[in-house]
Design a protein around this motif. Structure first.
Motif, PDB file in Angstrom:
ATOM      1  N   ALA A 144      32.852  46.336  39.721  1.00 53.76           N
ATOM      2  CA  ALA A 144      33.512  45.789  41.180  1.00 53.76           C
ATOM      3  C   ALA A 144      33.125  44.866  42.482  1.00 53.76           C
ATOM      4  N   ASN A 145      31.616  44.602  42.103  1.00 54.13           N
ATOM      5  CA  ASN A 145      30.074  43.856  42.960  1.00 54.13           C
ATOM      6  C   ASN A 145      31.152  42.346  41.714  1.00 54.13           C
ATOM      7  N   MET A 148      34.151  40.831  43.587  1.00 55.50           N
ATOM      8  CA  MET A 148      33.415  40.333  44.992  1.00 55.50           C
ATOM      9  C   MET A 148      33.402  39.664  44.888  1.00 55.50           C
ATOM     10  N   ASP A 149      32.250  39.115  43.861  1.00 57.36           N
ATOM     11  CA  ASP A 149      31.865  37.922  43.576  1.00 57.36           C
ATOM     12  C   ASP A 149      32.551  36.532  42.804  1.00 57.36           C
ATOM     13  N   MET A 152      34.806  35.212  46.631  1.00 59.47           N
ATOM     14  CA  MET A 152      34.065  34.965  47.542  1.00 59.47           C
ATOM     15  C   MET A 152      34.005  33.076  47.021  1.00 59.47           C
ATOM     16  N   GLN A 368      39.513  37.745  37.296  1.00 63.20           N
ATOM     17  CA  GLN A 368      39.748  38.994  38.583  1.00 63.20           C
ATOM     18  C   GLN A 368      40.500  39.565  38.340  1.00 63.20           C
ATOM     19  N   THR A 406      42.006  36.310  48.881  1.00 59.74           N
ATOM     20  CA  THR A 406      41.027  34.792  48.596  1.00 59.74           C
ATOM     21  C   THR A 406      41.774  33.977  49.727  1.00 59.74           C
ATOM     22  N   PHE A 545      26.842  45.088  50.192  1.00 58.60           N
ATOM     23  CA  PHE A 545      27.826  45.569  49.221  1.00 58.60           C
ATOM     24  C   PHE A 545      28.496  46.769  48.499  1.00 58.60           C
ATOM     25  N   ILE A 549      30.202  49.690  47.749  1.00 59.66           N
ATOM     26  CA  ILE A 549      31.473  50.036  46.436  1.00 59.66           C
ATOM     27  C   ILE A 549      30.447  51.731  46.141  1.00 59.66           C
TER      28      ILE A 549
END
Length: 584
Positions: A144-145, A148-149, A152, A368, A406, A545, A549
Motif C-alpha cells: 500500500a505504501n 501511494m508512492d 504521488m 501500480q 493520479t 500514510f 494503512i
C-alpha cells in the motif's frame, strides 16, 4: 465468538449490515492474530490466480518487451537534473564512477526481484513476495505504501511534463497553467495538460498490455535517440581538460576525484534514485511468455543498458563544463544556452526529456495497477480491484481508479509538494524484498526455527543503520573514520557468521541470486543508507500514510481476508506450479 452473516451466494460477510460489522470489530484481536502474519506459499499464489473466476492476463510479453519497459521506467527526465546536482555538489567529474557504483548496486537489488519473479510469476511484485515470507499485514503495509508512492510520483512526473514541453517549444509554463485564487498555495495552480497526459496513458494501459509495450518501445527509442544525441554533442563540444580542472581552482579542488571517495559515494547515493523503475517490470511477470528465461534477461539487461547510458551522459556533461560551472537544476540545457549557435540544443533536451517522462509514466502506471490488482485478490482491499476485463485481459478497474486518482492530484497539486512525498516508500520496499529473499532461502517452507534468520536480519539492519548515522551525523576526522571502519567490520562479521552457521533451506530450482547472502545484504545496506539521506518531513508523511494503512487493515482488510478464508477462497490446491513454469 465471531459473528458473520451469510450473503446471497452462501458465503459469509462481515459487511452485510452495520450490526454484523460492529460485532465483527469485536473479533479484531483474534482475527489479527490469525491473519496478520499468515503466510501463503508460491503454489497458493499461483493457484489463487487460476481459482478466480473470469478472465486472466494474457502471456504476451518477451524479454525484449521487458528490457524496453525497464529502460522506459528508469530513464525519465530526472536524470537530466540528478546528474548535474550530484556532480556539482558531491562528486565532480568522478560522477561517472558514482553512476557505475549505483548501477552495480541497482543490479544486485534487481537480482532479488528477479529470483522472486521467476519462481512466482504473478502480477503482485513485492506484495506477493513479502506475503509468501513475512505474512499478510507486512505485505499489505509495504504494498500500500508503494502504491501511494507510485500515485504521488506519477502525479509529479505528469506535471513536470508540462514544464519540459514548454522548454521544447519555448513557451513559459505559466501559459499552460492557470491560477485559482481561492485555493491555498501549492494547490492553486491548475495543470490541465498533466491531466490529459495521465488520462491518455490510462486509456492505453486499459486497452492492452501488449499494445502498451509497443507504445513504450516507440517512445523509448525516441528518448534514447535524444540521449545519444546529447551525449555525442557533449563529446564534440566538450573539452577533456574539464575532467580534471575546475574553472576556479583557487576556490574548488582539482582532479578527477575532487571530493575524494566520500564524494563518489555521496554522489552514488543521490544518483541511485535514477535507477528506480526496474521494480515495475517484476509486476509484469504474469504476462511474460517464458518467465524462467525472459525475466532475468529483461530485468538485468535493462539495468545494464541504463548504467552504460548514464555513465556516458555523466562523461559528456563533465566534458561540457568544469564541474564548478555546472547548473545543478538544468546541466545540459544551461551548458548550451549561452553558446552561440547551440541554443537549439536546449530544445532538443526538452523534447527528449518529454519522451522520458511519458515512458516512465506509462511503465509506472502499468506497475501500480498490477500491484492493486493482486492486493485485491488477497481481499485486504475490495476484490473489485482484481477484475480482469474479458476483452483486453488487463486489470481495468485498478487501472481506471488509480489513473483518475493520479489525474486529480496532478490537476492542482504543486510539483514540490508531491516530490517530498515520494522515494521513501520505494526504498522501503526494496529493503523489504531483500530481507524477504534471505528469509525465503534460509527458512524452511514450514518455518519451525525462523529465529536465527530473523536475528541475523535484525542485527545486520541495526549495524547498517549505525553506519548510516555515523556517516551522516559524525564530524569529519579520524574518529569518524574509525567508527565507520568498526561498524563495517562488525557488519561483515555478522554476515560471515550467518553464512557459515545457518545453511540454506530452499535452494532455487529455476534461477537464483548468486553469492548468497552477500548480494541481498548489499541491497539491504544500500537502501538503509539511502533512507538515512531523506529529510525529517519525509518520515513524518511516511508515518502519516502508514497510520492510514494500518487503520484500513484493522477496520477493513483483516475482516475481509478472514471472510475469504472462511469462504474457502484461499484453499485451492495446486502442486504443478514448478512443472508449469518449466514447460512454459
Amino acid at each position: 465468538m465471531e459473528v458473520q452473516s451469510s450473503n446471497n451466494d452462501g458465503g459469509h460477510s462481515s459487511f452485510s449490515s452495520l450490526r454484523v460489522y460492529l460485532n465483527s470489530l469485536s473479533s479484531t484481536p483474534s482475527r489479527l492474530a490469525r491473519r496478520a502474519i499468515s503466510v501463503s506459499t508460491s503454489s497458493d499464489e499461483m493457484s489463487r490466480l487460476r481459482a478466480i473466476p473470469g478472465e486472466h492476463m494474457r502471456r504476451t510479453l518477451r524479454w525484449y518487451d521487458l528490457i524496453g519497459l525497464g529502460i522506459g521506467g528508469m530513464v525519465g527526465a530526472g536524470v537530466f537534473v540528478t546528474t548535474g546536482r550530484a556532480s556539482r555538489l558531491y562528486a565532480g567529474p568522478s560522477i561517472v564512477v558514482s553512476y557505475a557504483i549505483a548501477g552495480l548496486c541497482a543490479l544486485l537489488s534487481a537480482f532479488c526481484y528477479t529470483e522472486f519473479a521467476v519462481h512466482l510469476p504473478v502480477a503482485g511484485g513485492a506484495f506477493s513476495y513479502i506475503r509468501t515470507t513475512f505474512g499478510e499485514f507486512p505485505a499489505f503495509f509495504t504494498g500500500a505504501n508503494l502504491v501511494m508512492d507510485y500515485v504521488m510520483s506519477n502525479a509529479a512526473v505528469s506535471r513536470s511534463f508540462t514544464a519540459y514541453l514548454g522548454t521544447a517549444f519555448g513557451i513559459s509554463t505559466s501559459k499552460w497553467r492557470f491560477v485559482v485564487s481561492g485555493l491555498p498555495d501549492g494547490f492553486n495552480e491548475i495543470d490541465p495538460v498533466a491531466v490529459l497526459v495521465v488520462l491518455a496513458i490510462t486509456v492505453i494501459i486499459c486497452c492492452s498490455t501488449r499494445e502498451s509495450s509497443k507504445v513504450n518501445m516507440i517512445m523509448t527509442a525516441f528518448h534514447i535517440a535524444f540521449i545519444l544525441f546529447v551525449i555525442v554533442m557533449g563529446f564534440l563540444k566538450g573539452d577533456s581538460k574539464n575532467l580534471t580542472s575546475p574553472a576556479k581552482p583557487e576556490h574548488h579542488p582539482s582532479g578527477f576525484f575532487p571530493f575524494g571517495a566520500a564524494g563518489v559515494f555521496n554522489g552514488a547515493a543521490m544518483v541511485y534514485l535514477s535507477y528506480i523503475g526496474y521494480d515495475a517490470v517484476s509486476t509484469m511477470a504474469e504476462e511474460v511468455q517464458n518467465p524462467v528465461k525472459d525475466i532475468p534477461v529483461g530485468v538485468s539487461g535493462s539495468v545494464a543498458i541504463v548504467t552504460v547510458l548514464y555513465c556516458l551522459m555523466a562523461v559528456s556533461m563533465s566534458m561540457l563544463l568544469p564541474y564548478d560551472l555546472i547548473d545543478p537544476e538544468a546541466p545540459f540545457s544551461a551548458a548550451f544556452r549561452g553558446s552561440n549557435g547551440w541554443e537549439w540544443v536546449t530544445k532538443v533536451v526538452g523534447i527528449g526529456a518529454s519522451f522520458g517522462i511519458l515512458t516512465s509514466l506509462l511503465v509506472a502506471m502499468l506497475g501500480q495497477a498490477r500491484y492493486m490488482c493482486v492486493i485485491g485478490r488477497s481481499r485486504v482491499v475490495p476484490a473489485w480491484f482484481a477484475k480482469i476485463h474479458h476483452r483486453t485481459s488487463t486489470p481495468v478497474n485498478a487501472s481506471s481508479f488509480l489513473g483518475i486518482f493520479t489525474a486529480v492530484l496532478a490537476l492542482f497539486t504543486d510539483l514540490n509538494v508531491l516530490l517530498n512525498l515520494v522515494s521513501i516508500g520505494t526504498l522501503f520496499v526494496f529493503y523489504m524484498v531483500a530481507n524477504a529473499l534471505i528469509f525465503r532461502r534460509y527458512v524452511p517452507v514450514e518455518p519451525t526455527k525462523p529465529w536465527p534468520t530473523l536475528y541475523f536480519l535484525t542485527l545486520f539492519s541495526v549495524t547498517s543503520l549505525v553506519f548510516t548515522l555515523i556517516w551522516k551525523l559524525a564530524p569529519q576526522g579520524k574518529v569518524k573514520a574509525f567508527m565507520l571502519g568498526a561498524s563495517a567490520v562488525v557488519s561483515i562479521a555478522i554476515v560471515l557468521v550467518f553464512h557459515f552457521v545457518v545453511p540454506q533451506a530452499n535452494k532455487p530450482e529455476l534461477w537464483g541470486v548468486p553469492f548468497m547472502p552477500w548480494t541481498p545484504c548489499v541491497s539491504i545496506f544500500l537502501n538503509i543508507f539511502l533512507l538515512g539521506s531523506l529529510d525529517a518531513p519525509s518520515y513524518v508523511r511516511f508515518g502519516f500514510f502508514s497510520g492510514l494503512i494500518v487503520l484500513v487493515y484493522l477496520f477493513y482488510g483483516v475482516h475481509a481476508s478472514s471472510d475469504a478464508e472462511a469462504n474457502g477462497s484461499f484453499g485451492v490446491k495446486d502442486g504443478q506450479v514448478l512443472k508449469e513454469l518449466i514447460e512454459v
